[in-house]
Structures are given as C-alpha cells and as structure tokens.
Enzyme design. Structure first.
Site, PDB file in Angstrom:
ATOM      1  N   SER A 121      34.628   3.072  15.449  1.00 23.20           N
ATOM      2  CA  SER A 121      35.422   2.861  16.662  1.00 23.20           C
ATOM      3  C   SER A 121      35.642   4.158  17.408  1.00 23.20           C
ATOM      4  O   SER A 121      35.665   5.233  16.816  1.00 23.20           O
ATOM      5  CB  SER A 121      36.776   2.249  16.300  1.00 23.20           C
ATOM      6  N   LYS A 175      36.818  -3.872  10.674  1.00 25.32           N
ATOM      7  CA  LYS A 175      36.508  -3.553  12.079  1.00 25.32           C
ATOM      8  C   LYS A 175      36.672  -4.790  12.957  1.00 25.32           C
ATOM      9  O   LYS A 175      37.143  -4.708  14.102  1.00 25.32           O
ATOM     10  CB  LYS A 175      35.080  -2.987  12.199  1.00 25.32           C
ATOM     11  N   HIS A 203      40.268  -5.103  13.545  1.00 23.66           N
ATOM     12  CA  HIS A 203      40.624  -4.030  14.496  1.00 23.66           C
ATOM     13  C   HIS A 203      40.363  -4.529  15.911  1.00 23.66           C
ATOM     14  O   HIS A 203      41.189  -4.380  16.814  1.00 23.66           O
ATOM     15  CB  HIS A 203      39.787  -2.783  14.177  1.00 23.66           C
ATOM     16  N   ASN A 204      39.210  -5.144  16.114  1.00 22.89           N
ATOM     17  CA  ASN A 204      38.866  -5.605  17.454  1.00 22.89           C
ATOM     18  C   ASN A 204      39.756  -6.764  17.903  1.00 22.89           C
ATOM     19  O   ASN A 204      40.102  -6.868  19.078  1.00 22.89           O
ATOM     20  CB  ASN A 204      37.388  -6.018  17.512  1.00 22.89           C
ATOM     21  N   GLU A 242      42.723  -5.182  19.062  1.00 28.24           N
ATOM     22  CA  GLU A 242      42.357  -4.546  20.348  1.00 28.24           C
ATOM     23  C   GLU A 242      42.457  -5.577  21.486  1.00 28.24           C
ATOM     24  O   GLU A 242      43.041  -5.310  22.541  1.00 28.24           O
ATOM     25  CB  GLU A 242      40.933  -3.992  20.216  1.00 28.24           C
TER      26      GLU A 242
HETATM   27  C1  6PG Z   1      35.606   0.189  19.430  1.00 28.17           C
HETATM   28  C2  6PG Z   1      35.440  -1.097  20.188  1.00 28.17           C
HETATM   29  C3  6PG Z   1      34.032  -1.510  20.317  1.00 28.17           C
HETATM   30  C4  6PG Z   1      33.874  -2.885  20.924  1.00 28.17           C
HETATM   31  C5  6PG Z   1      34.063  -2.917  22.364  1.00 28.17           C
HETATM   32  C6  6PG Z   1      33.569  -4.185  23.022  1.00 28.17           C
HETATM   33  O1  6PG Z   1      36.315   0.119  18.454  1.00 28.17           O
HETATM   34  O2  6PG Z   1      35.063   1.222  19.834  1.00 28.17           O
HETATM   35  O3  6PG Z   1      36.116  -2.110  19.477  1.00 28.17           O
HETATM   36  O4  6PG Z   1      33.443  -1.490  19.065  1.00 28.17           O
HETATM   37  O5  6PG Z   1      32.604  -3.326  20.661  1.00 28.17           O
HETATM   38  O6  6PG Z   1      35.380  -2.645  22.685  1.00 28.17           O
HETATM   39  O7  6PG Z   1      34.294  -5.306  22.709  1.00 28.17           O
HETATM   40  P1  6PG Z   1      34.225  -6.576  23.674  1.00 28.17           P
HETATM   41  O8  6PG Z   1      32.991  -6.449  24.501  1.00 28.17           O
HETATM   42  O9  6PG Z   1      34.170  -7.759  22.799  1.00 28.17           O
HETATM   43  O10 6PG Z   1      35.462  -6.483  24.512  1.00 28.17           O
END
Ligand code: 6PG
Length: 473
Positions: A130, A184, A187-188, A191
């Site tokens: 990330s 991860k 984590h997303n 996010e």
């Molecule tokens: C990170 C992000 C990354 C992720 C993008 C796109 O931790 O750097 O989580 O890995 O792939 O943010 O996510 P979306 O296209 O699904 O919004």
C-alpha cells in the site's frame, strides 16, 4: 550470468521500478524484468549513483542472475496475468525459491497458488503493498503472508524499504496461507469506508453548507492537524486547492461524479457475509460507489423528484460536530475491518497478529491515521480482542463523540444529504451495544411462515408454534 542480484521484480511499471529503486537505495542489488525494452532501460536510467540496478527483457536472465534462494516479486495485474507469469517462471525456478505476488489478488486465488507451488517446492507469498507510487519509492506499508519459514529471507529487504512509524518498520509477517492478501483486502475495505465518510462530510459542507473550495481546503487541512490526522484527510485538503491548468477552475468541480473501483472493497463485503461478520459501513461504501456509477438513472430521478437540498448553517458547532462524527465513524470502520480479520483469522486458520496489522498500517499505507495509536493500546490490553468496541478506552472515545454524530445525522438527513456511511456507522454502534435487539420478532416471523423454530428466554430447547389462528382453533 553469475548470480549476484538480491531481489528480482517481474513488472517494472512505476510501482515495480520504484520498489526496486527503494531496495537499491538500501544497498541491495536488484534486477527487473519487463517485456518492453523501454521499461528495462528506464529502470536502469533511474538508478541512483552507486546502486546496482539492472533491467532485462529475458525472464531466464532474471532468474539466473539471482542469488539462491531466489526472491522474486510479481507486480502484474491481479488475475490471469499472475498465473501466466508463474507458468513462465516455473521451468526456471528451483526448490526453495520464493515467489511473491505483490498485487491486489483475491485471497482465494492466492491460496490455490500456494498449494499449487508448494508441491513444486516453491514458497509463495501473497503480499499487499500500500501507498501508491510515492510509497513504493520512499516507504510502502507491506502485508506479506505465507510460508513462515521463507519469511526470514524476505524480512531484511522488506524491513529496509518499508515506511517506518516511530522507527518501527511498517511490514510484518501477517500469518499463514493467504493472510497477506486477506489483510490488504480488508485494508482496502476500510479505505473505501473512510473515503465514503469523507465524501459525505464534503457533501454536507459543500452542497448543504455552500462552502467554497478554499474553505474546504482550510477545514480539511485543520482537521489533519487534530484527531483526524490521516493520509486521506491530508490528500482531501490538497485536492480542494488544486486548479485545472487549462480552465483555471477547481479540478474537483470538473470531475464526473461516478466512482470507479477495482473490486477489493466488494470482495471485503462479499467474504464478510460468507464468514459471517457485520461490516455495514464498508458495505455502504461499496454500495454508494455502485449507486454513483448509475449516473443516467440518477439524473432522470433528480428531474422526476425535483428534490431540493436544505440549507445547512456552517456554524463553529456544526464543524466541530462533523469533525467528531468523522472520528467516531473512522473508528467504527476500523473496528469493523479488524473484527473481520479476527474472525477470518480463526475460520481460515491464518493466525493473523492484529497488533502487528495495526503497526503495519501506521505509516506508508492509505489508511494510516493518528487513530491507530488508540488501537495499539487496546490490543496491548487484549491481543485477541474480537472487536475494538469492547475496549473501555475505545468506548470512551465513541461515547464522547456520539452526540455530535447524532446531531450531524439529524441536520444532514433533514436537509436531504445522503449519509449512508455515517448512518450505518451509528446503527452498527447502536446494535452492537444493545443487549436486546428486535430480532425476536424476526424469529417469530420465520417460525410463523416457515416453521424455522426459535429459542426462548425462559427455558432451554428449540420450539415451534402453530401461529395461524385457524389452525389453533
Ligand atoms: C493502496 C490502495 C491500492 C488500491 C487503489 C485502488 O493501498 O495503495 O489500496 O492498492 O488498489 O486504491 O482501489 P479502487 O480502484 O478499488 O478504488
């Protein structure tokens, strides 16, 4: 070629190259492969003086150039590309070599690949990375999981390049099997939830309160210095001050209101429902991105209903409430994600160390924030905490902000602003902290129409009732 390189990378786009250059800065000799000669050349051209960086277009050259056990990372799009790289590499690998998938692969695919490669003596690691391009170059947060034995070989290089929080590297062994990709994925999911919550706060301030982009910049920049200090709030403040060089207008106002996604948030929700575990703030964040994508229908509906947004007065109290509401809901989003990890770790025997997960998220990653410090303390008190909400200090943080959130919801929903993530956070909190929920009625209904049975509060056993009045007469 004499084996002299410490680490190999398949896929040297910006992310792959930046990770290699970061390793090279730490004194590791690195080699990258790409099908495109320009990329191999660009990698070598970017090498800082005094470092050992090589770009090749022949995969055999990469494998033969690496010291054993070979450490090779793939940074290619999730899905078929990963399998095709594995097949291309396999004939050239040897017992004990370590292969890392650094993309956002679905954890079940990673599990299959681990099993497939185990038979061939190859240690396969699923690793979440990330922090985007800058993170890769100067300090990513990394979430590796897989064969514990192979971790010792990866640890020195990954710890050297990772972001540091108070001097501690933001990389740690995340557990067995596909634990790295699972962590991860969650984590997303968090996010997505934090981004949706920020977007809802923006809607309240902009559409409801009429704040200008300058004011929004000021608000988010100020929040980033307080309890909401985080990468996402910082980025948001930056976005509001960015002007389009062509038109001079604020860029954010020119961007179409349809959110994209690559699927990791959706996976988080899908697999949470399989477990099952409740993560409604994350679910709502996914749902609202999907709803936003349906722009044609929204435009038609907007005309049909002619809805007018009420005016929100942006008083100091309202802004302070909104800041508290965001802190409350961010905490709820983390709590949901961490509760999913706790349950999945048991169900899938991944043995995920939650205190280490929090450490890894403290710097370098997209969801890094000051709030994580509170969680370290909570998991310090109880390492196997099934839900952050069960910690007394977290309870204090939430209770102190609860009234602010309710006031924001009353004002915002009253004004017609969609607050799906804020509302689902408070409902999650209200439900999780209720010793009596109304689902006794659901059990009665299920038994009424489907003889699904129910349990009673006053005696042990499983019961069924003939509810129909005529069947009882
Ligand atoms: C990170 C992000 C990354 C992720 C993008 C796109 O931790 O750097 O989580 O890995 O792939 O943010 O996510 P979306 O296209 O699904 O919004």
């Amino acid at each position: 070629m004499t084996p002299s390189f410490d680490f190999g990378m398949i896929g040297i786009g910006v992310m792959g190259s930046n990770l290699l250059l970061n390793m090279a800065d730490s004194g590791f000799a690195v080699i990258g492969f790409d099908l495109k000669q320009e990329r191999a050349d660009a990698l070598e051209a970017a090498a800082p003086p005094g470092t050992t960086v090589k770009g090749v277009v022949d995969i055999v050259e990469l494998v033969q150039g690496l010291k054993k056990p070979r450490k090779i990372m793939m940074l290619v799009p999730a899905g078929k590309a990963v399998d095709s790289v594995i097949e291309n590499l396999l004939p050239h690998l040897e017992d004990g070599d370590i292969l890392i998938d650094g993309g956002n692969s679905f954890f079940r695919d990673t599990l299959q690949r681990i099993n497939y490669l185990q038979d061939k003596g190859i240690h396969f690691f699923g690793m979440g990375v990330s922090g985007g391009e800058m993170g890769a170059r100067f300090g990513p947060s990394m979430m590796p999981g897989g064969d514990a034995e192979a971790w010792q070989y990866l640890r020195p290089v990954l710890e050297a390049i990772a972001a540091k929080s108070d001097g501690v590297p933001c990389v740690a062994y995340m557990g067995n099997g596909a634990a790295g990709h699972y962590v991860k994925m969650v984590h997303n999911g968090i996010e997505y939830a934090m981004m949706q919550l920020i977007a809802e706060a923006y809607d309240l301030l902009r559409r409801g309160g009429g704040a200008t982009n300058e004011e929004l910049h000021g608000t988010f920049a100020a929040w980033d210095k307080g309890q909401l200090q985080s990468f996402l709030v910082e980025v948001t403040a930056e976005v509001f001050k960015t002007q389009d060089p062509e038109t001079g207008a604020y860029l954010v106002d020119l961007i179409v209101d349809q959110a994209g996604s690559k699927g990791t948030g959706k996976w988080t929700s899908q697999v949470a429902m399989d477990l099952p575990v409740s993560i409604p703030t994350i679910d709502m964040a996914v749902a609202m991105r999907d709803l936003s994508a349906n722009r044609d229908q929204r435009v038609k509906a907007a005309k049909l209903y002619g809805k007018k947004t009420g005016v929100i007065e942006l008083t100091e109290e309202f802004r302070a409430d909104l800041e508290n509401a965001l802190a409350f809901c961010f905490t709820i989003a983390y709590a949901q994600g961490l509760s999913q990890l706790a349950k999945a770790s048991d169900e899938l025997s991944m043995n995920i160390p939650l205190p280490a997960v929090i450490q890894v998220w403290k710097a370098g990653c997209i969801i890094r924030s000051a709030l994580l410090g509170n969680f370290t303390k909570a998991f310090g008190r109880e390492a196997k905490l099934p839900n952050l909400l069960l910690d007394a200090d977290i309870a204090g943080i939430l209770k102190n902000r609860e009234a602010s959130l309710r006031r924001i919801l009353i004002t915002g929903i009253g004004a017609g602003i969609p607050l799906a993530a804020f509302a689902s956070s408070v409902s999650y909190y209200d439900a999780y902290c209720s010793d009596r929920l109304p689902v006794n009625l659901i059990q009665a209904q299920r038994d009424y129409f489907g003889a699904h049975t129910y349990q009673r509060t006053d005696k042990e056993g499983v019961f069924h009732t003939e509810w129909h009045a005529d069947s009882q007469s």
